[in-house]
Design an enzyme around this catalytic site. Structure first.
Site, PDB file in Angstrom:
ATOM      1  N   HIS A 127       0.820  -1.210   0.000  1.00 30.43           N
ATOM      2  CA  HIS A 127       0.000   0.000   0.000  1.00 30.43           C
ATOM      3  C   HIS A 127       0.858   1.266   0.000  1.00 30.43           C
ATOM      4  O   HIS A 127       1.781   1.396   0.790  1.00 30.43           O
ATOM      5  CB  HIS A 127      -0.879  -0.035   1.251  1.00 30.43           C
ATOM      6  CG  HIS A 127      -1.927   1.018   1.288  1.00 30.43           C
ATOM      7  ND1 HIS A 127      -1.844   2.124   2.097  1.00 30.43           N
ATOM      8  CD2 HIS A 127      -3.106   1.129   0.646  1.00 30.43           C
ATOM      9  CE1 HIS A 127      -2.915   2.871   1.967  1.00 30.43           C
ATOM     10  NE2 HIS A 127      -3.703   2.303   1.085  1.00 30.43           N
ATOM     11  N   ASP A 185      -7.382  12.869  -7.849  1.00 27.02           N
ATOM     12  CA  ASP A 185      -7.049  11.685  -7.053  1.00 27.02           C
ATOM     13  C   ASP A 185      -8.360  11.022  -6.673  1.00 27.02           C
ATOM     14  O   ASP A 185      -9.158  11.599  -5.932  1.00 27.02           O
ATOM     15  CB  ASP A 185      -6.260  12.082  -5.802  1.00 27.02           C
ATOM     16  CG  ASP A 185      -5.736  10.870  -5.033  1.00 27.02           C
ATOM     17  OD1 ASP A 185      -6.054   9.733  -5.415  1.00 27.02           O
ATOM     18  OD2 ASP A 185      -4.996  11.074  -4.050  1.00 27.02           O
ATOM     19  N   MET A 186      -8.580   9.837  -7.180  1.00 31.90           N
ATOM     20  CA  MET A 186      -9.862   9.185  -6.941  1.00 31.90           C
ATOM     21  C   MET A 186      -9.692   7.680  -6.860  1.00 31.90           C
ATOM     22  O   MET A 186      -8.856   7.094  -7.536  1.00 31.90           O
ATOM     23  CB  MET A 186     -10.862   9.523  -8.050  1.00 31.90           C
ATOM     24  CG  MET A 186     -10.419   9.121  -9.438  1.00 31.90           C
ATOM     25  SD  MET A 186     -11.588   9.591 -10.748  1.00 31.90           S
ATOM     26  CE  MET A 186     -12.937   8.470 -10.418  1.00 31.90           C
ATOM     27  N   ALA A 187     -10.464   7.094  -5.964  1.00 26.92           N
ATOM     28  CA  ALA A 187     -10.637   5.645  -5.983  1.00 26.92           C
ATOM     29  C   ALA A 187     -11.847   5.353  -6.843  1.00 26.92           C
ATOM     30  O   ALA A 187     -12.709   6.216  -7.048  1.00 26.92           O
ATOM     31  CB  ALA A 187     -10.825   5.107  -4.576  1.00 26.92           C
ATOM     32  N   LYS A 237     -19.357   2.165 -15.102  1.00 31.18           N
ATOM     33  CA  LYS A 237     -18.183   2.913 -15.548  1.00 31.18           C
ATOM     34  C   LYS A 237     -17.035   2.779 -14.545  1.00 31.18           C
ATOM     35  O   LYS A 237     -15.879   2.538 -14.920  1.00 31.18           O
ATOM     36  CB  LYS A 237     -18.553   4.381 -15.738  1.00 31.18           C
ATOM     37  CG  LYS A 237     -19.591   4.621 -16.819  1.00 31.18           C
ATOM     38  CD  LYS A 237     -19.949   6.091 -16.928  1.00 31.18           C
ATOM     39  CE  LYS A 237     -21.025   6.312 -17.985  1.00 31.18           C
ATOM     40  NZ  LYS A 237     -21.418   7.742 -18.093  1.00 31.18           N
ATOM     41  N   GLY A 319      -8.391  18.949  -6.944  1.00 25.16           N
ATOM     42  CA  GLY A 319      -7.255  19.080  -6.044  1.00 25.16           C
ATOM     43  C   GLY A 319      -7.090  20.439  -5.403  1.00 25.16           C
ATOM     44  O   GLY A 319      -6.277  20.600  -4.486  1.00 25.16           O
TER      45      GLY A 319
END
Length: 362
Positions: A127, A185-187, A237, A319
């Site tokens: 991680h 920044d995305m999960a 998606k 951001g």
């Protein structure tokens, strides 16, 4: 008790420098060289400063558990498996992602300076915290930076009831004439699992759009959600993009993918075996860096200056909120969950770390 009072009671304001020193002391106490312990601490605290607490100091107890159980190593140097000029494959040897990732992105930046693009694929990894940190490393060097990782399966396929793919984070950072202004920044889940764990530790319900219980039924109970499945962002998606990140990280590197990537919070003695991809693109070799930065600044200004909906005072770039929050919290103190602070201090005491004095501001 009002909601505001409840929120104040479960959050605490601390000095960022104290937080970094405390985290660094923990990792020094468990066997890391001082410089490496500081690097890990800075990366984790930066996530809290930016408001991404799911990737901040709340991770310290889990990391230490895995270190003690052997599920993560103290290796710091990447092992280069293959070198094709613009593209490398590297083996992290199970080491902390906060140590292997800056090396990998550094290699990508260096190769981008030679070839216009640099790609580093990392296997046998662990991680790496917030993906934005590594994308921003490239952007601060004048490149477009892209960082991604796969995780243990957390999400079902659309209509499915089985964990099949991780919520696989993706970050892209873009330099402009004013610096690094555009940072995605995305999960690929509706939210990161860490946010659900924070809600569980605080005894707070979650929206029923975040996750399901183990049978696949949407739930507002964070404890049930931890045992169940995350829901993909934007349905099919989000699932499709997460699946492709599994290809670009684990499958491409020859590393773990799908359920070969082990859970972080279970089986602490087994390697996480995630995989990462780091990509740097140098605009200088694709038409000129100055021209690119002017054009990306124009894009940023266009977003900020576009028409707002009724009742909206300001528009933000991806951001930008996080960057402003980080600047504010560096000056005035960082707000963290009391449960996260308690977990950090308990871990520090357990490993015999020396906890600095004077960190709490409220």
């Amino acid at each position: 008790m009002t909601t505001q009072a409840s929120d104040a009671d479960r959050r605490v304001l601390v000095r960022p420098s104290w937080l970094e020193a405390t985290v660094s002391a923990v990792f020094s106490a468990v066997g890391f060289e001082p410089d490496d312990a500081v690097s890990i601490a800075i990366a984790l605290v930066e996530a809290d400063l930016r408001g991404v607490s799911s990737h901040g100091i709340m991770l310290v107890p889990m990391y230490v558990d895995r270190l003690n159980a052997g599920g993560v190593t103290r290796e710091r140097e990447l092992d280069i498996v293959s070198d094709a000029g613009a593209a490398l494959v590297a083996d992290a040897r199970g080491g902390m992602g906060q140590l292997s990732s800056p090396q990998a992105m550094g290699q990508a930046i260096e190769r981008a300076g030679r070839y216009g693009i640099g790609l580093v694929s990392v296997r046998n990894a662990h991680h790496f915290g917030a993906a934005s940190r590594w994308a921003m490393q490239a952007a601060q060097a004048g490149c477009i930076g892209i960082a991604m990782s796969n995780t243990t399966p957390l999400m079902p396929a659309p209509g499915g009831a089985e964990r099949l793919v991780g919520n696989n984070p993706l970050a892209i950072a873009v330099p402009t004439a004013s610096g690094v202004e555009i940072v995605l920044d995305m999960a690929l889940s509706a939210v990161a699992l860490g946010k659900i764990r924070l809600a569980a530790s605080a005894g707070q319900p979650i929206p029923d759009t975040w996750a399901t219980d183990p049978s696949g039924i949407p739930t507002t109970d964070p404890e049930e959600a931890v045992l169940g499945m995350l829901l993909p962002a934007a349905g099919h998606k989000g699932f499709g993009l997460a699946l492709m990140i599994d290809v670009l990280t684990g499958v491409l590197s020859g590393g773990g993918w799908g359920d070969q990537v082990r859970p972080l919070y279970r089986e602490p003695g087994r390697p996480n075996d995630c995989a990462h991809l780091f990509l740097a693109i140098d605009p200088e070799l694709l038409g000129g860096a100055d021209s690119f930065r002017r054009r990306s600044s124009g894009l940023a200004d266009r977003v900020r200056g576009s028409a707002t909906a009724p009742g909206v005072d300001r528009l933000y770039l991806p951001g930008e909120i996080e960057a402003e929050r980080a600047a504010h919290q560096r000056r005035h103190g960082v707000l963290i969950e009391r449960s996260g602070l308690d977990g950090l201090l308990a871990t520090a005491r357990a490993v015999g770390a020396v906890i600095p004095a004077g960190g709490v501001l409220n």
